[in-house]
Design a protein around this motif. Structure first.
Motif, mmCIF file in Angstrom:
data_model
loop_
_atom_site.group_PDB
_atom_site.id
_atom_site.type_symbol
_atom_site.label_atom_id
_atom_site.label_comp_id
_atom_site.label_asym_id
_atom_site.label_seq_id
_atom_site.Cartn_x
_atom_site.Cartn_y
_atom_site.Cartn_z
ATOM 1 N N SER A 109 0.824 -1.202 0.000
ATOM 2 C CA SER A 109 0.000 0.000 0.000
ATOM 3 C C SER A 109 0.860 1.256 0.000
ATOM 4 C CB SER A 109 -0.952 0.004 1.201
ATOM 5 O OG SER A 109 -0.233 0.180 2.421
ATOM 6 N N ILE A 110 1.998 1.211 0.727
ATOM 7 C CA ILE A 110 2.909 2.356 0.749
ATOM 8 C C ILE A 110 3.543 2.555 -0.624
ATOM 9 C CG2 ILE A 110 5.078 3.223 1.704
ATOM 10 C CD1 ILE A 110 4.275 1.893 4.350
ATOM 11 N N SER A 116 1.964 6.639 -6.879
ATOM 12 C CA SER A 116 0.865 7.445 -7.426
ATOM 13 C C SER A 116 1.017 8.915 -7.070
ATOM 14 C CB SER A 116 -0.482 6.921 -6.920
ATOM 15 O OG SER A 116 -0.561 6.962 -5.500
ATOM 16 N N ALA A 117 1.490 9.217 -5.850
ATOM 17 C CA ALA A 117 1.679 10.615 -5.458
ATOM 18 C C ALA A 117 2.775 11.276 -6.284
ATOM 19 C CB ALA A 117 2.002 10.702 -3.970
ATOM 20 N N LEU A 155 -5.926 4.677 3.288
ATOM 21 C CA LEU A 155 -5.609 3.337 3.783
ATOM 22 C C LEU A 155 -4.362 3.375 4.657
ATOM 23 C CD1 LEU A 155 -6.030 0.283 3.803
ATOM 24 C CD2 LEU A 155 -4.708 0.163 1.670
ATOM 25 N N HIS A 156 -3.366 4.131 4.234
ATOM 26 C CA HIS A 156 -2.132 4.248 5.007
ATOM 27 C C HIS A 156 -2.404 4.883 6.367
ATOM 28 C CE1 HIS A 156 2.079 4.816 5.905
ATOM 29 N NE2 HIS A 156 1.915 6.123 6.005
ATOM 30 N N ILE A 157 -3.237 5.937 6.379
ATOM 31 C CA ILE A 157 -3.586 6.588 7.646
ATOM 32 C C ILE A 157 -4.296 5.607 8.576
ATOM 33 C CG2 ILE A 157 -5.042 8.368 8.690
ATOM 34 C CD1 ILE A 157 -4.422 10.127 6.262
ATOM 35 N N ALA A 158 -5.194 4.792 8.014
ATOM 36 C CA ALA A 158 -5.913 3.816 8.838
ATOM 37 C C ALA A 158 -4.956 2.782 9.430
ATOM 38 C CB ALA A 158 -6.983 3.128 7.990
ATOM 39 N N VAL A 159 -4.005 2.300 8.621
ATOM 40 C CA VAL A 159 -3.056 1.292 9.112
ATOM 41 C C VAL A 159 -2.141 1.882 10.186
ATOM 42 C CG1 VAL A 159 -1.081 -0.132 8.426
ATOM 43 C CG2 VAL A 159 -3.124 -0.056 6.979
ATOM 44 N N LYS A 160 -1.730 3.112 9.985
ATOM 45 C CA LYS A 160 -0.781 3.756 10.893
ATOM 46 C C LYS A 160 -1.459 4.570 11.996
ATOM 47 C CE LYS A 160 3.207 2.531 9.149
ATOM 48 N NZ LYS A 160 4.181 1.770 9.957
#
Length: 377
Positions: A109-110, A116-117, A155-160
Motif C-alpha cells: 500500500s505504501i 501514485s503521489a 488506507l495508510h492513515i488507517a493502518v498507521k
C-alpha cells in the motif's frame, strides 16, 4: 543467525514517527485540498449528464479560486512529499523486507501511495507548462491517479493510526513524554515550511493579483499577452487565418435557425462584464468583455428554457474545438458571445471575430473563433 545483506546505516535522529507525523499533517492537508479542487475542476470540464444543467455559474470567480488553490496546493505538496519521504526512507532498507502477510500488504500500500503521489505531482507540474511527454491522455489519467493516491493515503492513515495518534500526543515509543529531538525537529520543519512558502509565493501570483510581482516561477505572467491577457492557443496554432474569417457568419441552430454577420452582431444590444479567464494550468486574469448575451441569441432561435448549448469553433484540430454548456450557463446574463476585450475588438489570438466568455467556467471551455451555436434539447 540468518543472512543479512550489507544495507545502508542511517544515523540521523529525525527519521522517526514523530517527524513523519508532523510533516504528514501538512502533506495530507495539501493533498486533500488538491484532490477536492481537482474533482471540482474535472466535473466542471466534463460534467456527468445529470449535472449538466445544474452546475452553478456563480460566483463568477468560483473556478478562478478553486483552480488557483488546486495548482497552489499541488506545488506546495512537492517539497512536503520530498520531506516526508526523507523522514521515512530508511524503512525501505528494513530487514527482513517482509515479516508477515499484513506487513507485506502494508508495504504494498505504501508503494502504491508513493508511486501514485509522485506521478500525480510530476504530471501535474508538467501540465502547468503544457508539456506532455507521454502517450496517454493527461486529464483522464491525472483524474484516475488522484483517486488512487487519495485512496492509498486514507488506507495508510488507517493502518498507521495508532502510531500517528501516539506521535500526535508527543508520546515516544518507550513510553516517555520527553521530546529530546524537539529543537532539531522544529528547525527541520521550519526549513520545510520555508521551502513551501517560497514555491507558493513565487507561483501563486499567476492567479492572485496582489502577488503578481512575485510570480517568478509561475507558468504565466497573468498580465502579459495580447490585450493584457495571456494566450494558451494562438490563432496560428488553431489554423485560424484572416482568409478563413473573411466571410464569417454566425449560425444559430434551433427551432428557428438563423444567421448573422459580424456587423449585424455589433448592431444588437450589447452587454459588458468583468470576468476572469481562469485556466487549468493555474493562471487567471480579469478582462473587461463586451458582447451579446448568449440567452438573447438562443431565444431568437426559439430555444426552450432548459436547453443545453453546443458551441462550435473554426479551430482546426485540438481537443476543444467543440464545447457544451448547460442551461445554467446559457441563461446567465453574464454569459456573452464576446466581440471585444478591454475596449478593443478581439485580436485573432483571443478569438476574433467572436468567442464565449462565461462566469465560473474553465478557460478551455471559453471557446474562441465561434462560428456556430446549436440548441440541444
Amino acid at each position: 543467525m540468518g543472512f543479512r545483506p550489507p544495507l545502508p546505516v542511517f544515523r540521523g535522529r529525525l527519521h522517526d514517527a514523530r517527524t513523519a507525523t508532523v510533516i504528514g499533517r501538512a502533506l495530507g492537508a495539501a493533498m486533500l485540498t488538491c484532490f477536492v479542487t481537482g474533482v471540482v475542476s474535472h466535473y466542471l470540464q466534463q460534467p456527468p449528464s445529470w449535472a449538466v444543467n445544474v452546475l452553478p455559474s456563480r460566483p463568477v470567480w468560483g473556478y478562478r479560486l478553486t483552480q488557483g488553490l488546486h495548482v497552489a496546493s499541488g506545488i506546495a505538496a512537492v517539497p512536503l512529499l520530498l520531506a516526508k519521504l526523507w523522514t521515512v526512507y530508511p524503512r525501505l532498507f528494513g530487514w527482513p523486507p517482509v515479516r508477515s502477510v499484513l506487513h507485506a500488504l502494508e508495504r504494498l500500500s505504501i508503494a502504491v501511495l508513493v508511486a501514485s503521489a509522485l506521478l500525480e505531482l510530476f504530471t501535474g507540474l508538467l501540465d502547468t507548462v503544457q508539456w506532455y511527454p507521454w502517450p496517454f491522455p493527461f486529464r483522464q489519467v491525472h483524474f484516475a491517479l488522484a483517486w488512487v493516491a487519495v485512496g492509498s493515503l486514507l488506507l495508510h492513515i488507517a493502518v498507521k493510526a495508532p502510531v500517528i495518534a501516539a506521535s500526535w500526543r508527543r508520546v515516544r515509543p518507550d513510553g516517555e513524554s520527553a521530546d529530546v529531538d524537539g529543537p532539531d525537529r522544529r528547525s527541520f520543519v521550519a526549513a520545510v515550511g520555508a521551502a513551501v512558502g517560497a514555491v507558493t509565493l513565487t507561483t501563486v501570483g499567476q492567479a492572485f493579483g496582489p502577488l503578481k510581482d512575485l510570480d517568478l516561477l509561475g507558468a504565466r505572467q497573468p498580465d502579459h499577452g495580447p490585450q493584457g491577457l495571456p494566450v494558451n492557443r494562438t490563432a496560428a496554432a488553431a489554423g485560424v487565418t484572416a482568409d478563413l474569417v473573411s466571410d464569417w457568419r454566425l449560425r444559430v441552430v434551433g427551432p428557428r435557425p438563423y444567421e448573422v454577420t459580424l456587423a449585424e452582431l455589433r448592431s444588437l444590444a450589447q452587454r459588458s462584464a468583468v470576468l476572469p479567464i481562469a485556466c487549468v494550468e493555474g493562471w487567471s486574469r480579469n478582462g473587461h468583455w463586451t458582447g451579446v448575451p448568449i440567452r438573447d441569441l438562443i431565444d431568437r432561435a426559439g430555444a426552450p428554457p432548459h436547453a443545453r448549448l453546443r458551441v462550435v469553433s473554426l479551430e482546426r484540430g485540438g481537443n476543444y474545438g467543440v464545447s457544451e454548456m448547460g442551461a445554467s450557463y446559457a441563461r446567465d446574463p453574464l454569459t456573452l458571445l464576446a466581440l471585444s476585450l478591454n475596449g478593443r475588438p478581439l485580436s485573432y489570438d483571443h478569438g476574433f471575430p467572436a468567442r464565449i466568455i462565461a462566469p465560473n467556467r474553465p478557460g478551455v471551455l471559453q471557446t474562441k473563433w465561434v462560428t456556430r451555436l446549436e440548441v440541444l434539447s
